[in-house]
Design an enzyme around this catalytic site. Structure first.
Site: not given
Ligand SMILES: NC(=O)c1ccc[n+]([C@@H]2O[C@H](COP(=O)([O-])OP(=O)(O)OC[C@H]3O[C@@H](n4cnc5c(N)ncnc54)[C@H](OP(=O)(O)O)[C@@H]3O)[C@@H](O)[C@H]2O)c1
Length: 243
Positions: A88, A166, A170, A201
């Site tokens: 994730n 980005y 993906k 988020t």
């Molecule tokens: N939000 C959306 O609309 C959306 C849409 C499509 C896909 N996604 C995908 O969903 C996933 C979760 O995203 P989210 O929206 O929940 O974002 P988020 O709240 O920013 O969470 C991202 C997570 O990834 C961790 N992370 C980043 N770099 C890392 C590393 N080098 N090693 C380990 N952990 C790391 C962050 O840890 P830290 O707290 O330490 O930074 C955080 O726990 C991602 O893959 C994102 O691309 C999100």
């Protein structure tokens, strides 16, 4: 291998990853909370445990070989193995990243976490997953990685914003998903990609329209697929996402 299903969720300290951990924990699974920052990791573990989840912290920076190797060892020692891996953790890579004004450092940062990080974690944990009765790998992708949606004419299913970091990261993650699914086709390991939808988020400054719990649902569904479930697919709540 313990009798209870063991999952590792990367980037589980907040956002969608936290809710995936909570959702899998609610099934009675043991959940490794993969997170790179000790304070954020332990806070998430404490909150999950207070909610009744059998959660344990897994120090994990997906960009770091030693960290990922140590995480695999910790899973072996602490939980006896691994059944379900949810990749994730993800980043945008930063700004700017629009074509014609991009900083190549953003491309590198996005690929390092969103693609290479996933490959690193899969390679380190595959020996554990191979021993599981019903192993699953879920890669958290995004609809913006869909080449079909990237190339759709405006007004159809076109996704935005324009990005050379980005969104393409993906797309590559989707290809990585297909490659592992093909390689593991004759095993019981199901490998799929998920799109959570536009979720509020940190990643998008909380501009998303879905809750993290809603965003987590598709990953939980793919993590809990039956043994005859699909592999090598790309899914969102509404169904299949075109590649
Ligand atoms: N939000 C959306 O609309 C959306 C849409 C499509 C896909 N996604 C995908 O969903 C996933 C979760 O995203 P989210 O929206 O929940 O974002 P988020 O709240 O920013 O969470 C991202 C997570 O990834 C961790 N992370 C980043 N770099 C890392 C590393 N080098 N090693 C380990 N952990 C790391 C962050 O840890 P830290 O707290 O330490 O930074 C955080 O726990 C991602 O893959 C994102 O691309 C999100």
């Amino acid at each position: 291998m313990s009798e209870r299903t063991v999952a590792l969720v990367t980037g589980a300290n907040k956002g969608i990853g936290y809710e995936i951990a909570a959702g899998l924990g609610a099934l009675g699974w043991r959940v490794g909370v993969g997170a790179r920052d000790e304070g954020r990791r332990e806070a998430a573990v404490a909150t999950l445990r207070a909610a009744g989840v059998d959660a344990f912290g897994v120090p994990l920076d997906v960009t770091d070989d030693a960290s990922v190797t140590a995480a695999a060892h910790l899973l072996e020692e602490r939980a006896g193995g691994l059944d379900v891996l949810v990749n994730n953790a993800g980043v945008t890579g930063g700004m700017p990243q629009q074509p014609g004004g991009a900083d190549v450092a953003t491309v590198r940062a996005a690929v390092e976490v969103n693609v290479i990080g996933v490959v690193r974690v899969i390679e380190a944990t595959l020996p554990l997953l191979r021993r599981s009765a019903s192993p699953r790998i879920v890669n958290m992708s995004s609809g913006v990685g869909s080449l079909a949606r990237q190339s759709a004419s405006a007004g159809e299913q076109q996704t935005g914003p324009l990005s050379v970091a980005y969104a393409p990261s993906k797309s590559m993650l989707n290809a990585v998903t297909i490659q592992y699914a093909r390689a593991l086709a004759d095993t019981n390991i199901l490998v799929n990609a998920a799109c959570p939808g536009f979720t509020a988020t940190d990643l998008n400054g909380f501009r998303g329209v879905r809750t993290p719990q809603q965003g987590a649902a598709v990953a939980i569904r793919l993590a809990t697929l039956p043994d005859d479930g699909p592999t090598g697919g790309f899914f969102e709540d509404a169904g299949v996402v075109p590649w």
